[in-house]
Design an enzyme around this catalytic site. Structure first.
Site, PDB file in Angstrom:
ATOM      1  N   HIS A 108     -10.688 -47.077  26.086  1.00 27.02           N
ATOM      2  CA  HIS A 108     -11.552 -48.232  25.801  1.00 27.02           C
ATOM      3  C   HIS A 108     -12.497 -47.849  24.671  1.00 27.02           C
ATOM      4  O   HIS A 108     -12.977 -46.716  24.593  1.00 27.02           O
ATOM      5  CB  HIS A 108     -12.355 -48.601  27.055  1.00 27.02           C
ATOM      6  CG  HIS A 108     -13.586 -49.405  26.767  1.00 27.02           C
ATOM      7  ND1 HIS A 108     -14.851 -48.848  26.734  1.00 27.02           N
ATOM      8  CD2 HIS A 108     -13.751 -50.719  26.495  1.00 27.02           C
ATOM      9  CE1 HIS A 108     -15.734 -49.786  26.459  1.00 27.02           C
ATOM     10  NE2 HIS A 108     -15.097 -50.924  26.297  1.00 27.02           N
ATOM     11  N   ASN A 110     -15.632 -49.947  22.084  1.00 32.12           N
ATOM     12  CA  ASN A 110     -16.221 -51.144  21.483  1.00 32.12           C
ATOM     13  C   ASN A 110     -17.415 -50.767  20.630  1.00 32.12           C
ATOM     14  O   ASN A 110     -18.071 -49.741  20.858  1.00 32.12           O
ATOM     15  CB  ASN A 110     -16.578 -52.209  22.525  1.00 32.12           C
ATOM     16  CG  ASN A 110     -17.818 -51.866  23.309  1.00 32.12           C
ATOM     17  OD1 ASN A 110     -18.931 -52.035  22.837  1.00 32.12           O
ATOM     18  ND2 ASN A 110     -17.632 -51.396  24.532  1.00 32.12           N
ATOM     19  N   VAL A 111     -17.638 -51.582  19.611  1.00 30.14           N
ATOM     20  CA  VAL A 111     -18.805 -51.452  18.740  1.00 30.14           C
ATOM     21  C   VAL A 111     -19.340 -52.860  18.515  1.00 30.14           C
ATOM     22  O   VAL A 111     -18.567 -53.787  18.269  1.00 30.14           O
ATOM     23  CB  VAL A 111     -18.447 -50.768  17.399  1.00 30.14           C
ATOM     24  CG1 VAL A 111     -18.318 -49.262  17.579  1.00 30.14           C
ATOM     25  CG2 VAL A 111     -17.157 -51.305  16.803  1.00 30.14           C
ATOM     26  N   ARG A 112     -20.640 -53.029  18.594  1.00 25.36           N
ATOM     27  CA  ARG A 112     -21.190 -54.384  18.577  1.00 25.36           C
ATOM     28  C   ARG A 112     -22.622 -54.401  18.035  1.00 25.36           C
ATOM     29  O   ARG A 112     -23.327 -53.387  18.044  1.00 25.36           O
ATOM     30  CB  ARG A 112     -21.182 -54.971  19.987  1.00 25.36           C
ATOM     31  CG  ARG A 112     -21.983 -54.167  20.991  1.00 25.36           C
ATOM     32  CD  ARG A 112     -21.820 -54.687  22.411  1.00 25.36           C
ATOM     33  NE  ARG A 112     -22.613 -53.888  23.352  1.00 25.36           N
ATOM     34  CZ  ARG A 112     -22.170 -52.811  23.973  1.00 25.36           C
ATOM     35  NH1 ARG A 112     -20.932 -52.387  23.758  1.00 25.36           N
ATOM     36  NH2 ARG A 112     -22.950 -52.140  24.803  1.00 25.36           N
ATOM     37  N   HIS A 147     -13.680 -35.385  23.376  1.00 25.53           N
ATOM     38  CA  HIS A 147     -15.132 -35.172  23.330  1.00 25.53           C
ATOM     39  C   HIS A 147     -15.564 -34.487  22.033  1.00 25.53           C
ATOM     40  O   HIS A 147     -16.630 -34.819  21.491  1.00 25.53           O
ATOM     41  CB  HIS A 147     -15.584 -34.372  24.551  1.00 25.53           C
ATOM     42  CG  HIS A 147     -15.779 -35.222  25.768  1.00 25.53           C
ATOM     43  ND1 HIS A 147     -16.979 -35.829  26.061  1.00 25.53           N
ATOM     44  CD2 HIS A 147     -14.915 -35.610  26.735  1.00 25.53           C
ATOM     45  CE1 HIS A 147     -16.858 -36.528  27.166  1.00 25.53           C
ATOM     46  NE2 HIS A 147     -15.610 -36.416  27.602  1.00 25.53           N
ATOM     47  N   HIS A 177     -19.845 -47.987  44.163  1.00 21.01           N
ATOM     48  CA  HIS A 177     -19.302 -48.282  45.489  1.00 21.01           C
ATOM     49  C   HIS A 177     -18.166 -47.336  45.868  1.00 21.01           C
ATOM     50  O   HIS A 177     -17.806 -47.245  47.048  1.00 21.01           O
ATOM     51  CB  HIS A 177     -18.818 -49.736  45.556  1.00 21.01           C
ATOM     52  CG  HIS A 177     -17.687 -50.063  44.627  1.00 21.01           C
ATOM     53  ND1 HIS A 177     -17.867 -50.194  43.260  1.00 21.01           N
ATOM     54  CD2 HIS A 177     -16.369 -50.270  44.854  1.00 21.01           C
ATOM     55  CE1 HIS A 177     -16.701 -50.480  42.694  1.00 21.01           C
ATOM     56  NE2 HIS A 177     -15.774 -50.533  43.633  1.00 21.01           N
ATOM     57  N   GLY A 260     -20.562 -68.067  28.694  1.00 18.47           N
ATOM     58  CA  GLY A 260     -19.568 -69.101  28.458  1.00 18.47           C
ATOM     59  C   GLY A 260     -18.529 -68.707  27.439  1.00 18.47           C
ATOM     60  O   GLY A 260     -17.988 -69.565  26.737  1.00 18.47           O
ATOM     61  N   GLY A 261     -18.237 -67.427  27.349  1.00 24.51           N
ATOM     62  CA  GLY A 261     -17.259 -66.936  26.376  1.00 24.51           C
ATOM     63  C   GLY A 261     -15.832 -67.321  26.734  1.00 24.51           C
ATOM     64  O   GLY A 261     -15.564 -67.977  27.751  1.00 24.51           O
ATOM     65  N   ARG A 262     -14.913 -66.881  25.900  1.00 24.29           N
ATOM     66  CA  ARG A 262     -13.499 -67.244  26.036  1.00 24.29           C
ATOM     67  C   ARG A 262     -12.845 -66.337  27.085  1.00 24.29           C
ATOM     68  O   ARG A 262     -12.608 -65.160  26.856  1.00 24.29           O
ATOM     69  CB  ARG A 262     -12.828 -67.079  24.675  1.00 24.29           C
ATOM     70  CG  ARG A 262     -11.450 -67.681  24.560  1.00 24.29           C
ATOM     71  CD  ARG A 262     -11.055 -67.691  23.084  1.00 24.29           C
ATOM     72  NE  ARG A 262      -9.771 -68.326  22.888  1.00 24.29           N
ATOM     73  CZ  ARG A 262      -8.619 -67.654  22.812  1.00 24.29           C
ATOM     74  NH1 ARG A 262      -8.619 -66.340  22.955  1.00 24.29           N
ATOM     75  NH2 ARG A 262      -7.481 -68.306  22.610  1.00 24.29           N
TER      76      ARG A 262
END
Length: 307
Positions: A108, A110-112, A147, A177, A260-262
Site C-alpha cells: 500500500h 499513498n501521498v496526499r 525499510h 481488536h 461522500g466520495g466515490r
C-alpha cells in the site's frame, strides 16, 4: 502555495506506477475517469486505474482524486479540531496491489495534500502519506530492503524522519481488536507541514518516487516462487485482516466514505479473494507461525537483521 504543481506531480506519479506494473504483469489497467458536478456534495475529478485477474496482480488499484467540499469530515480534523467545519480541498494518489502469488507481499502507498479553507483566513495545508508492506510469508531480505529504501528517501530531509515515521507506521497500521500489526510497516506521516510548503512537498515527492524502488525488487525475487493451495488459503485468511483494518481504522477510507466520495474507488483496495476462520491458529513451527513470531511485531529492520 501552488496546488497545481502538486496535482501535476500526482498524475505523473500515477501514470509511471501503472505503466511499470503493466509491463510486469502483462495486463492492462482499466481507465475510469470521473467528475463530480458542482451541484453534488463533493466536487472534483479523479482517475481510477484498476487491474483484476492479472498474471502478477490478482487485483491492483492506483487512484488519483482531487476533490473540494463544504465541510471537513471528522476523520480529517482528528488532530486539528480548530478547523472543524471548514471548507476543504484534497488531492492524492493511493494504491494497493494484491499479488496472486502468496510469496509476493501486498503493498500500500499513498501521498496526499489537504488544504482547509476557513472563511476570512489563509488556507491551512498539510501533507500525508507513506507506504507499508504486508507479507504472507516473511523474508528478512525483503523487509530490510523495503525499510532501507524508505530511510534513504527521507534522509535528505533529516535523519530523525525515518525513525519517527517508521514508529508512526507501526502504531498506525495496528489492529487493536486483534492486538497485532497489519504487516511489517514502512513509513507513515500525516498533518505534516513543518518544513514549509515547498520543502514538505519535496519530501512527499521523495516518498512517492521511492515506491517502485522499494517494491519492485521484492516482486522480481518472489513472483515465480512455487506455491500450494494451502498457502493461497493462508493468504486469503490474512487478507481478512487487511479488510478489517481498512473498514475500521483507515483514515483515508473513512474520509472518503464520510465525505461522500466515490465508493467504487474507495473500496477498490479490498482483496478479491478473502476468508475468515473461527479462532484459527497456525501449526507450531510452520512458515505461517513464523510470520506471527518473526514478522508481525515491531522490529528495527535496519539494525537487528544482518545485511
Amino acid at each position: 502555495m501552488n496546488t497545481q504543481d502538486v496535482r501535476d506531480y500526482l498524475l505523473k506519479l500515477q501514470d509511471h506506477i501503472v505503466t511499470t506494473l503493466e509491463r510486469l504483469d502483462g495486463g492492462s489497467f482499466m481507465h475510469d475517469g470521473w467528475t463530480r458536478a458542482p451541484t453534488e456534495r463533493l466536487q472534483g475529478d479523479g482517475l481510477t486505474r484498476c487491474l483484476e485477474g492479472g498474471a502478477l496482480l490478482e487485483r491492483g488499484g492506483c487512484n488519483f482524486s482531487h476533490v473540494r467540499g463544504p465541510q471537513l469530515p471528522p476523520s480529517a480534523t482528528q488532530h486539528r479540531p480548530e478547523l472543524a467545519g471548514a471548507p476543504f480541498e484534497a488531492m492524492g494518489v493511493s494504491l494497493v496491489f494484491h499479488p496472486r502469488n502468496p510469496h509476493v507481499p501486498t503493498v500500500h502507498m499513498n501521498v496526499r495534500l489537504f488544504s482547509a479553507l476557513p472563511p476570512g483566513r489563509e488556507p491551512v495545508s498539510w501533507f500525508g502519506g507513506g507506504m507499508d508492506l504486508t507479507p504472507y510469508y516473511g523474508v528478512e531480505q525483503d523487509a530490510v530492503h523495503f525499510h532501507r529504501t524508505c530511510r534513504d528517501a527521507l534522509s535528505a530531509f533529516g535523519p530523525e524522519l525515518y525513525p519517527r515515521f517508521k514508529r508512526w507506521c507501526d502504531e498506525y497500521f495496528f489492529l487493536k481488536h486483534r492486538n497485532e500489526p497489519r504487516g511489517i510497516g514502512g513509513v507513515f506521516f500525516d498533518d505534516f507541514a513543518e518544513l514549509g510548503f515547498e520543502r514538505s512537498f519535496a519530501m512527499l515527492r521523495a516518498v512517492g518516487d521511492a515506491f517502485l524502488p522499494a517494491y519492485l525488487p521484492i516482486v522480481e525475487r518472489r513472483r515465480d516462487t512455487p506455491y500450494t493451495e494451502a498457502e493461497r488459503e493462508f493468504q486469503a485468511y490474512r487478507r481478512g485482516r487487511y479488510v478489517e483494518f481498512n473498514l475500521v481504522y483507515d483514515r483515508g477510507t473513512l474520509f472518503g466514505l464520510q465525505s461522500g466520495g466515490r465508493t467504487e474507488s474507495i473500496l477498490m483496495s479490498m482483496p478479491p479473494r478473502v476468508s475468515w476462520r473461527y479462532d484459527w491458529k497456525p501449526a507450531p513451527g510452520s512458515a505461517e507461525a513464523r510470520l506471527y513470531s518473526d514478522f508481525l511485531r515491531p522490529r528495527d529492520w535496519l539494525q537487528d537483521v544482518p545485511a
